[in-house]
Design a protein around this motif. Structure first.
Motif, PDB file in Angstrom:
ATOM      1  N   ILE A 193       0.840  -1.199   0.000  1.00 56.02           N
ATOM      2  CA  ILE A 193       0.000   0.000   0.000  1.00 56.02           C
ATOM      3  C   ILE A 193       0.875   1.248   0.000  1.00 56.02           C
ATOM      4  CG2 ILE A 193      -1.654   1.329   1.373  1.00 56.02           C
ATOM      5  CD1 ILE A 193      -2.865  -1.372   2.220  1.00 56.02           C
ATOM      6  N   VAL A 194       1.912   1.247   0.838  1.00 54.56           N
ATOM      7  CA  VAL A 194       2.817   2.403   0.887  1.00 54.56           C
ATOM      8  C   VAL A 194       3.478   2.596  -0.477  1.00 54.56           C
ATOM      9  CG1 VAL A 194       4.968   3.266   1.882  1.00 54.56           C
ATOM     10  CG2 VAL A 194       3.229   2.217   3.354  1.00 54.56           C
ATOM     11  N   ALA A 195       3.895   1.472  -1.094  1.00 52.18           N
ATOM     12  CA  ALA A 195       4.550   1.563  -2.401  1.00 52.18           C
ATOM     13  C   ALA A 195       3.599   2.129  -3.449  1.00 52.18           C
ATOM     14  CB  ALA A 195       5.050   0.192  -2.832  1.00 52.18           C
ATOM     15  N   ALA A 196       2.331   1.702  -3.382  1.00 52.34           N
ATOM     16  CA  ALA A 196       1.354   2.203  -4.357  1.00 52.34           C
ATOM     17  C   ALA A 196       1.160   3.707  -4.194  1.00 52.34           C
ATOM     18  CB  ALA A 196       0.032   1.469  -4.194  1.00 52.34           C
ATOM     19  N   PHE A 197       1.073   4.151  -2.930  1.00 55.40           N
ATOM     20  CA  PHE A 197       0.929   5.591  -2.700  1.00 55.40           C
ATOM     21  C   PHE A 197       2.147   6.339  -3.213  1.00 55.40           C
ATOM     22  CE2 PHE A 197      -2.707   5.162   0.240  1.00 55.40           C
ATOM     23  CZ  PHE A 197      -3.435   6.234  -0.228  1.00 55.40           C
ATOM     24  N   ALA A 198       3.323   5.789  -2.939  1.00 55.93           N
ATOM     25  CA  ALA A 198       4.551   6.451  -3.383  1.00 55.93           C
ATOM     26  C   ALA A 198       4.581   6.530  -4.908  1.00 55.93           C
ATOM     27  CB  ALA A 198       5.769   5.695  -2.863  1.00 55.93           C
ATOM     28  N   GLY A 199       4.216   5.406  -5.562  1.00 55.36           N
ATOM     29  CA  GLY A 199       4.204   5.389  -7.021  1.00 55.36           C
ATOM     30  C   GLY A 199       3.218   6.394  -7.580  1.00 55.36           C
ATOM     31  N   GLY A 200       2.016   6.410  -6.991  1.00 58.50           N
ATOM     32  CA  GLY A 200       0.984   7.346  -7.436  1.00 58.50           C
ATOM     33  C   GLY A 200       1.440   8.780  -7.257  1.00 58.50           C
ATOM     34  N   ALA A 201       2.025   9.059  -6.094  1.00 59.73           N
ATOM     35  CA  ALA A 201       2.481  10.422  -5.816  1.00 59.73           C
ATOM     36  C   ALA A 201       3.577  10.812  -6.800  1.00 59.73           C
ATOM     37  CB  ALA A 201       2.991  10.515  -4.384  1.00 59.73           C
ATOM     38  N   GLY A 202       4.468   9.860  -7.095  1.00 60.05           N
ATOM     39  CA  GLY A 202       5.532  10.142  -8.049  1.00 60.05           C
ATOM     40  C   GLY A 202       4.966  10.500  -9.410  1.00 60.05           C
ATOM     41  N   LEU A 203       3.981   9.724  -9.846  1.00 56.35           N
ATOM     42  CA  LEU A 203       3.358   9.973 -11.151  1.00 56.35           C
ATOM     43  C   LEU A 203       2.730  11.365 -11.191  1.00 56.35           C
ATOM     44  CD1 LEU A 203       2.431   8.874 -13.912  1.00 56.35           C
ATOM     45  CD2 LEU A 203       0.337   8.120 -12.794  1.00 56.35           C
ATOM     46  N   ILE A 204       1.996  11.709 -10.111  1.00 56.09           N
ATOM     47  CA  ILE A 204       1.321  13.007 -10.095  1.00 56.09           C
ATOM     48  C   ILE A 204       2.346  14.140 -10.046  1.00 56.09           C
ATOM     49  CG2 ILE A 204      -0.294  14.470  -8.818  1.00 56.09           C
ATOM     50  CD1 ILE A 204      -1.622  12.155 -10.211  1.00 56.09           C
ATOM     51  N   LEU A 205       3.423  13.951  -9.290  1.00 57.72           N
ATOM     52  CA  LEU A 205       4.459  14.983  -9.226  1.00 57.72           C
ATOM     53  C   LEU A 205       5.059  15.210 -10.612  1.00 57.72           C
ATOM     54  CD1 LEU A 205       6.344  14.254  -5.885  1.00 57.72           C
ATOM     55  CD2 LEU A 205       4.971  16.271  -6.479  1.00 57.72           C
ATOM     56  N   LEU A 206       5.344  14.088 -11.317  1.00 62.81           N
ATOM     57  CA  LEU A 206       5.878  14.203 -12.676  1.00 62.81           C
ATOM     58  C   LEU A 206       4.891  14.928 -13.573  1.00 62.81           C
ATOM     59  CD1 LEU A 206       7.440  10.689 -13.423  1.00 62.81           C
ATOM     60  CD2 LEU A 206       8.636  12.857 -13.114  1.00 62.81           C
ATOM     61  N   ALA A 207       3.619  14.493 -13.464  1.00 62.30           N
ATOM     62  CA  ALA A 207       2.608  15.045 -14.364  1.00 62.30           C
ATOM     63  C   ALA A 207       2.333  16.503 -14.060  1.00 62.30           C
ATOM     64  CB  ALA A 207       1.321  14.226 -14.254  1.00 62.30           C
ATOM     65  N   ASN A 208       2.453  16.882 -12.787  1.00 63.40           N
ATOM     66  CA  ASN A 208       2.120  18.250 -12.417  1.00 63.40           C
ATOM     67  C   ASN A 208       3.263  19.230 -12.648  1.00 63.40           C
ATOM     68  OD1 ASN A 208      -0.436  17.538 -11.792  1.00 63.40           O
ATOM     69  ND2 ASN A 208      -0.236  17.727  -9.577  1.00 63.40           N
ATOM     70  N   ALA A 209       4.449  18.695 -12.948  1.00 63.96           N
ATOM     71  CA  ALA A 209       5.558  19.596 -13.275  1.00 63.96           C
ATOM     72  C   ALA A 209       5.278  20.224 -14.642  1.00 63.96           C
ATOM     73  CB  ALA A 209       6.862  18.815 -13.301  1.00 63.96           C
ATOM     74  N   ASP A 210       5.748  21.420 -14.819  1.00 60.81           N
ATOM     75  CA  ASP A 210       5.523  22.110 -16.094  1.00 60.81           C
ATOM     76  C   ASP A 210       6.400  21.471 -17.162  1.00 60.81           C
ATOM     77  OD1 ASP A 210       5.024  23.752 -18.153  1.00 60.81           O
ATOM     78  OD2 ASP A 210       5.871  25.563 -17.239  1.00 60.81           O
ATOM     79  N   ARG A 211       5.768  20.937 -18.228  1.00 62.34           N
ATOM     80  CA  ARG A 211       6.559  20.309 -19.284  1.00 62.34           C
ATOM     81  C   ARG A 211       6.435  21.061 -20.596  1.00 62.34           C
ATOM     82  NH1 ARG A 211       2.462  16.854 -17.892  1.00 62.34           N
ATOM     83  NH2 ARG A 211       0.763  16.616 -19.379  1.00 62.34           N
ATOM     84  N   GLY A 212       5.832  22.268 -20.540  1.00 56.15           N
ATOM     85  CA  GLY A 212       5.651  23.049 -21.764  1.00 56.15           C
ATOM     86  C   GLY A 212       6.968  23.634 -22.222  1.00 56.15           C
ATOM     87  N   ILE A 213       7.055  23.920 -23.500  1.00 59.56           N
ATOM     88  CA  ILE A 213       8.269  24.548 -24.027  1.00 59.56           C
ATOM     89  C   ILE A 213       8.033  26.039 -24.184  1.00 59.56           C
ATOM     90  CG2 ILE A 213       9.889  24.645 -25.953  1.00 59.56           C
ATOM     91  CD1 ILE A 213       9.223  21.638 -26.377  1.00 59.56           C
ATOM     92  N   ARG A 214       6.936  26.412 -24.874  1.00 57.22           N
ATOM     93  CA  ARG A 214       6.634  27.833 -25.014  1.00 57.22           C
ATOM     94  C   ARG A 214       5.606  28.265 -23.981  1.00 57.22           C
ATOM     95  NH1 ARG A 214       6.510  25.940 -30.157  1.00 57.22           N
ATOM     96  NH2 ARG A 214       8.491  26.200 -31.259  1.00 57.22           N
ATOM     97  N   ALA A 215       4.464  27.532 -23.951  1.00 60.91           N
ATOM     98  CA  ALA A 215       3.440  27.839 -22.947  1.00 60.91           C
ATOM     99  C   ALA A 215       3.501  26.755 -21.871  1.00 60.91           C
ATOM    100  CB  ALA A 215       2.069  27.847 -23.602  1.00 60.91           C
ATOM    101  N   PRO A 216       3.081  27.058 -20.647  1.00 69.05           N
ATOM    102  CA  PRO A 216       3.120  26.027 -19.602  1.00 69.05           C
ATOM    103  C   PRO A 216       2.125  24.894 -19.883  1.00 69.05           C
ATOM    104  CG  PRO A 216       2.051  28.026 -18.811  1.00 69.05           C
ATOM    105  CD  PRO A 216       2.628  28.359 -20.141  1.00 69.05           C
ATOM    106  N   VAL A 217       2.577  23.660 -19.724  1.00 72.40           N
ATOM    107  CA  VAL A 217       1.725  22.472 -19.848  1.00 72.40           C
ATOM    108  C   VAL A 217       1.942  21.611 -18.606  1.00 72.40           C
ATOM    109  CG1 VAL A 217       1.211  20.400 -21.170  1.00 72.40           C
ATOM    110  CG2 VAL A 217       1.970  22.458 -22.354  1.00 72.40           C
ATOM    111  N   TYR A 218       0.882  21.275 -17.940  1.00 70.80           N
ATOM    112  CA  TYR A 218       1.049  20.410 -16.772  1.00 70.80           C
ATOM    113  C   TYR A 218      -0.253  19.667 -16.495  1.00 70.80           C
ATOM    114  CZ  TYR A 218      -1.128  24.567 -14.839  1.00 70.80           C
ATOM    115  OH  TYR A 218      -1.960  25.614 -14.642  1.00 70.80           O
TER     116      TYR A 218
END
Lengths: 411, 263
Positions: A229-254
């Motif tokens: 369960i802890v691992a699943a939460f950690a994995g989920g949190a990691g995914l959301i952190l990655l996804a929520n980081a700005d990955r846009g080049i010209r305009a912000p995308v997250y």
């Protein structure tokens, strides 16, 4: 754990220790039930290689991109798993996805003007009917699935070209349809969705293990359940952190892409169907020993046909995601390569080509590996030719692992 | 000669299954001709015969794999049509096939419940099935299996045969048909399976045992039915026959010996 009553007989492991449990798991792996370990190992290996060669690979932006790129492979991989489990094969999934995309795009044109949900529904109904047709030819008439779906590959390619015209394309302007692949959840919604999903999964697993313990059946040790369960939460949190980081080049995308949830939903439904329902057991039984299944009173034709219908339906979902990502469907769609990637994804993920062994998650993991190879080699500037060669090598390695595991199991 | 089993003879037990005039042809080959056989409850009826005598065809007729062309099958005095394995299973006839008919890729629990899974709100009730499977195996004193969640692929021949028999017990089949249950087994495993056969009968189930191995047959059977060239030539209690008589019947269809003659 210490308050637990001692088992009546030593062979009743109702309170397995962590070490004992891991030992049992290890024995299974050695017995040939390797599960998802090879593909996870493969993914990590591929990731390390690409990261060493190009620092761009393990960036938030690229990893989320990778996830979006792999969605079509994952869905087609899951589609293929459903028929491979039955000991059959479906070579038409690539162009069935194409037909789905054409139906969707055609109906969504302004001059036809169907609402987005109706176009999706229509695309899925059409692909399910295609599956019913192909499945019936295989089961009722007894034609080999290889031939029927090879015919399907050509036929549906032809139908696609016929509708699109020579070199034609249909653009998709509908907002919702485009959002399926390129839309994202807002940052807080991403967190909420992740937490709710992981909590639900944890609660279900917790309840199942608790039930097994109270029924004095062998259950995984408490410590392991908590670790998972802890691992699943950690994995989920990691995914959301990655996804929520700005990955846009010209305009912000997250934000978490919608398409991740689409894949997850398909994965959950098919896993539930295969793992928790009677239908699933029958699919495995038919793929493992069709005659035994028949003698147990299972209607082989019905199970096989259903497998083809579900396969084509999943391919239909893949087609929708494909069209949504390109915001169009054109004659340049290469369903032939897609079907090879679909089979490769399923097999690389750990599904047996010989029937009876595999899971929906295999299609997903195999799809990620294929997309990772494509993505990483793309970053490094390799040509399509080199990508094909490497993917082929990975596929052959995966089939070899499958064959060796099988030999180990029967020996 | 093993000791006679006095209790179970055709006369004093109720007839569970009665075949009358059963015939079956495969194209020009007449596999069964006018077979008449009674299978009593609570006893082991052995079906012996040379290769091609029609034993397997006959049990396929009873188990619904390939229904007969002519003749009637009566189950507990009522005439029935067994045209699929499901019908046979529903009546309470369970067949343990020579090729075992287990799925290697499923575990023991899944195999034992295949086709009759227990459900709970539409989902598989794994807990209940696992408990029942484990309990049945321990009732039958099958203790060599490590875990009921083991894949059948990892079991030995004897263990697989035990699982197949346990399946019949679990479903509370009144008649268990066994096709060459010891053919591929070693000595110890054969012992285990023969013990299981007697266990079944002591629990009140009827067993129809097809076997080549006369030693096994004389050890467990209460009655011995002999087939030759598609016909049932003789049925008699084990006490009133011996190996020489059975061999005569199998090869020529008749015998001039009587049981008083020493074997």
């Amino acid at each position: 754990m210490s308050t637990h009553a001692a088992p009546a007989r030593p062979e009743d492991h109702d309170a397995l220790g962590v070490r004992e449990y891991l030992h049992l798991v290890w024995q299974r792996i050695r017995g040939g039930e390797t599960g998802i370990l090879p593909v996870l190992g493969g993914f990590i290996l591929v990731s390390i290689i690409f990261q060493v060669l190009d620092q761009q690979y393990l960036t938030a932006g690229n990893l989320i991109n990778l996830l979006v790129q792999s969605a079509v492979f994952m869905l087609l991989g899951m589609a293929e798993v459903l028929v491979l489990l039955l000991g059959e094969i479906d070579l038409s999934v690539g162009f069935v996805a194409g037909v789905s995309a054409v139906v969707l795009a055609w109906l969504a044109q302004p001059q036809v003007g169907w609402p987005w949900w109706a176009t999706i529904l229509a695309a899925l109904v059409v692909t399910a009917l295609i599956g019913l047709l192909q499945g019936s030819l295989v089961t009722r008439i007894g034609l080999p699935s290889f031939v029927v779906t090879l015919g399907g590959l050509l036929f549906w390619n032809g139908v696609m070209l016929f509708v699109l015209g020579n070199g034609g394309a249909i653009l998709i302007r509908d907002d919702v349809l485009v959002q399926i692949s390129s839309g994202t959840l807002s940052r807080p919604v991403g967190w909420v969705v992740m937490i709710v999903l992981v909590a639900l999964w944890a609660a279900l697993m917790w309840r199942r293990d608790a039930r097994r313990r109270t029924s004095s059946l062998p259950a995984p040790p408490l410590a392991l359940t908590i670790t998972k369960i802890v691992a699943a939460f950690a994995g989920g949190a990691g995914l959301i952190l990655l996804a929520n980081a700005d990955r846009g080049i010209r305009a912000p995308v997250y934000g978490l892409p919608w398409v991740v949830l689409v894949v997850l939903a398909v994965l959950l439904v098919w896993s539930f169907l295969l793992g928790r329902r009677r239908f699933g057991v029958y699919v495995y039984a038919v793929g493992g020993n069709a005659e035994a299944a028949r003698r147990a009173g299972i209607n082989l034709a019905r199970i096989r046909t259903a497998g083809f219908v579900l396969c084509s339906l999943t391919a239909g979902i893949a087609g929708i995601v494909y069209a949504s990502r390109l915001r169009s469907i054109s004659t340049s769609m290469d369903g032939g390569t897609l079907v090879l990637y679909a089979v490769a994804a399923a097999v690389i993920g750990g599904t047996s080509l010989f029937g009876g062994r595999g899971k929906a998650i295999h299609g997903v993991l195999g799809g990620v590996v294929i997309a990772a190879i494509n993505n990483g080699m793309g970053l490094l500037g390799f040509s399509a030719a080199a990508k094909y060669v490497v993917t082929a090598v990975v596929l052959v390695v995966a089939v070899t692992i499958d064959a060796l595991a099988r030999r180990r199991q029967s020996g | 000669m093993p000791a006679t089993r006095g209790a179970a003879t055709a006369a004093d037990t109720q007839t569970l299954l009665r075949l009358t005039g059963v015939s079956k042809a495969f194209g020009p080959v007449q596999a069964l001709t006018d077979v008449r056989l009674d299978v009593p409850a609570g006893a082991v009826t052995a079906l012996v015969g040379d290769n091609g005598a029609g034993k397997s065809t006959l049990i396929k007729c009873i188990s619904g794999i390939s229904p007969p062309d002519a003749g009637t099958i009566a189950w507990k005095g009522r005439e029935v049509r067994i045209d699929s394995p499901t019908v046979a299973n529903d009546l309470g006839i369970q067949t343990v096939y020579q090729d075992l008919a287990l799925c290697d890729n499923l575990d023991i629990v899944q195999n034992m419940f295949l086709g009759r899974e227990r459900l709970r709100r539409g989902q598989l009730n794994e807990l209940s099935m696992e408990q029942a499977a484990a309990q049945t195996l321990s009732e039958l004193a099958v203790t060599t299996v490590r875990s009921v969640r083991q894949l059948v692929a990892s079991l030995s021949g004897g263990q697989r045969q035990s699982v197949a028999i346990a399946k019949a017990v679990l479903w509370q089949s009144e008649l268990v048909i066994m096709d060459e249950p010891t053919a591929a087994l070693g000595v110890a495993q054969t012992r285990m399976v023969l013990d299981l056969v007697r266990t079944l009968v002591e629990r009140g189930q009827a067993v129809l045992l097809v076997s080549h191995n006369l030693l096994d047959v004389f050890e467990v059977a209460d009655r011995i039915a002999v087939m030759r060239q598609g016909r049932l030539v003789d049925v008699r209690p084990t006490a009133r026959t011996n190996q020489a008589i059975v061999v005569d019947l199998m090869t020529t269809g008749e015998t001039s010996r009587s049981v008083e003659q020493a074997t």
